[in-house]
Design an enzyme around this catalytic site. Sequence first.
Site, PDB file in Angstrom:
ATOM      1  N   VAL A 288      -1.970   2.582   4.838  1.00  0.00           N
ATOM      2  CA  VAL A 288      -1.375   3.620   4.729  1.00  0.00           C
ATOM      3  C   VAL A 288      -2.041   4.226   3.301  1.00  0.00           C
ATOM      4  O   VAL A 288      -1.414   5.142   2.603  1.00  0.00           O
ATOM      5  CB  VAL A 288       0.083   3.569   4.231  1.00  0.00           C
ATOM      6  CG1 VAL A 288       0.954   3.207   5.651  1.00  0.00           C
ATOM      7  CG2 VAL A 288       0.226   2.093   3.411  1.00  0.00           C
TER       8      VAL A 288
ATOM      9  N   SER B 139       6.559   3.448   4.784  1.00  0.00           N
ATOM     10  CA  SER B 139       6.428   2.741   3.401  1.00  0.00           C
ATOM     11  C   SER B 139       5.088   2.078   3.252  1.00  0.00           C
ATOM     12  O   SER B 139       4.264   1.954   4.331  1.00  0.00           O
ATOM     13  CB  SER B 139       7.449   1.939   3.019  1.00  0.00           C
ATOM     14  OG  SER B 139       7.178   0.403   3.889  1.00  0.00           O
ATOM     15  N   LYS B 140       4.855   1.599   2.182  1.00  0.00           N
ATOM     16  CA  LYS B 140       3.611   0.705   1.677  1.00  0.00           C
ATOM     17  C   LYS B 140       3.439  -0.087   2.593  1.00  0.00           C
ATOM     18  O   LYS B 140       2.295  -0.718   3.084  1.00  0.00           O
ATOM     19  CB  LYS B 140       3.724   0.295   0.112  1.00  0.00           C
ATOM     20  CG  LYS B 140       3.577   1.572  -0.722  1.00  0.00           C
ATOM     21  CD  LYS B 140       3.548   0.962  -2.204  1.00  0.00           C
ATOM     22  CE  LYS B 140       3.670   1.914  -3.172  1.00  0.00           C
ATOM     23  NZ  LYS B 140       3.941   1.409  -4.547  1.00  0.00           N
ATOM     24  N   ARG B 141       4.594  -1.074   2.709  1.00  0.00           N
ATOM     25  CA  ARG B 141       4.452  -2.305   3.771  1.00  0.00           C
ATOM     26  C   ARG B 141       4.243  -1.887   5.206  1.00  0.00           C
ATOM     27  O   ARG B 141       3.706  -2.770   5.862  1.00  0.00           O
ATOM     28  CB  ARG B 141       5.655  -2.773   3.487  1.00  0.00           C
ATOM     29  CG  ARG B 141       6.048  -3.287   1.928  1.00  0.00           C
ATOM     30  CD  ARG B 141       6.023  -4.737   1.646  1.00  0.00           C
ATOM     31  NE  ARG B 141       5.942  -4.831   0.302  1.00  0.00           N
ATOM     32  CZ  ARG B 141       4.835  -5.441  -0.270  1.00  0.00           C
ATOM     33  NH1 ARG B 141       3.808  -5.899   0.375  1.00  0.00           N
ATOM     34  NH2 ARG B 141       4.806  -5.385  -1.687  1.00  0.00           N
ATOM     35  N   ASP B 142       4.360  -0.892   5.583  1.00  0.00           N
ATOM     36  CA  ASP B 142       4.596  -0.492   7.012  1.00  0.00           C
ATOM     37  C   ASP B 142       3.111  -0.588   7.461  1.00  0.00           C
ATOM     38  O   ASP B 142       2.998  -1.259   8.635  1.00  0.00           O
ATOM     39  CB  ASP B 142       4.863   1.004   7.383  1.00  0.00           C
ATOM     40  CG  ASP B 142       6.480   1.014   7.399  1.00  0.00           C
ATOM     41  OD1 ASP B 142       7.161  -0.194   7.398  1.00  0.00           O
ATOM     42  OD2 ASP B 142       7.057   2.040   7.102  1.00  0.00           O
TER      43      ASP B 142
END
Length: 504
Positions: free
Chosen positions: A271, A260-263
């Site tokens: 990312v 995900s975007k947050r990872d």
Amino acid sequence: MNPRVRFAPSPTGPLHIGGVRTALYNYLFAKKNNGTLLLRIEDTDQTRFVEGAEEYIIEAFQWLGIAFDEGVGIGGEYGPYKQSERKALYKPYAEQLVNDGWAYYAFDTPEQLDAKRKEAESQKKTFQYDANTRMGMVNSLTLPAEEVEQRLASGEHYVVRFKYPANLDIHVQDLIRGEVVINSNLLDDKVLYKSDGMPTYHLANIVDDHLMKITHVIRGEEWLPSAPLHVMLYKAFGWEAPQFAHLPLLLKPDGNGKLSKRDGDRLGFPVFPLQWHDPKSGETSSGYRESGYLPEAVINMLALLGWNPGNDQELMSMDELINLFSIDKISKAGAKFSLDKAKWFNHEYILMKPAAELRPHFRKILDEKGVTCSDEYLDAVTDLVKDRLNFLPDFWEQAGYFFVAPTEYDPQALKKRWKEGTGEKLRVIDEMLCGIQPFDKDKAHDMVMQYIQDNELNMGQVLNSLRIAIVGTARGPELFTMIDVMGIEEVHKRVMRAIEVVNL
Ligand code: GLU
């Protein structure tokens, strides 16, 4: 027929690397098969539009070296390629579906829909607008024809919904997954068009793929649930459907769920291809470019996340990837992102690059540090240190001492290598080295070794103390090569200063 493929992002934010991989696979497929790749911007959902996202997408592909043949920013005979600029074109298609019995006008207000949802909830069910429920709703299937006319003429809000035939097995042929079958009873009558004049993604996507003569739809697995509707839309229009290939997901490094975007910033890797500054939240997310990755390394790494050439070859240039690419080698299983692998690819690509090509990157770092030097010197230093770099910004940490003389000396290294009398020995060696005119590193090496031998000195001690005097620590490339690159005058100054400062 030469294939025509498209990458069709919605400008709702920065491009996730999963999207970059989708574009890359489309690019490789097009190039391999003498096809055409186009860039279409799908911006029909104005509520999700984000300022700057389209420019970001174009810049990211320029950086990565993925060139489109047609599309936004390029042009082409099937334009315009931005859906908001094609707005007027979609309405007749929505009307055609209604006239042919494949769709209907629905006038249900948000309150009416909400009431239906609540009613279903009270019976522990979920409401779905579909073949089972549509006849109990306010639409052109249930209202008298004159009333429908009246409502449309008076400008009442409406949507056009797709009318799935009841209990129909819909077959989707996927080049990666084979045949996928879904029964229409499970599907809701998706909105295709709204009375504000905007088509939804589904209608615009199918109409445009048809008008732009797309032969293969290669896109992320998250679109697989939409594929039955798309297959049905082609059928409803009487058009030949393109071939579908739904790419496996990119997974978190531990394999637990979608990347995900947050990872990225949480786990220490970007990312997004380029750094992104979110205009709404003010948040900044890191990008591969700004983190010091080379575009070639990012391309190579992404190519192998979900595809392999059928052997264990890992390092491949864009041309090799094009040559080797085929859809049947794309895997069904999700691909785990690996930071170690990303690092490894980048390291390998830095190693492969000639110093002159790395020069602009390192020049920028030197400029920031206020350092000037000749191109020859920079290139020579680059060749000496590049096997120590994973990322471009590592350059300063690994090579800074080539440009700025040490003012401090690593106390631990001193403790180990600098004994009483070391200064005297370095003075002798320095004199010896300065006497080699012109300087010759092999001669220097032999003379110093001879001196160590003649005086029965500890080799590690002598060589490392000399190194500490030059570098400030006991690290760095081969000593005499380093002295040669740095220049004997500079080395002399450094040795003198170290003797003075350390002063044992
Ligand atoms: N606009 C869609 C997206 O943002 C395109 C999906 C497709 O390729 O059909 O990914």
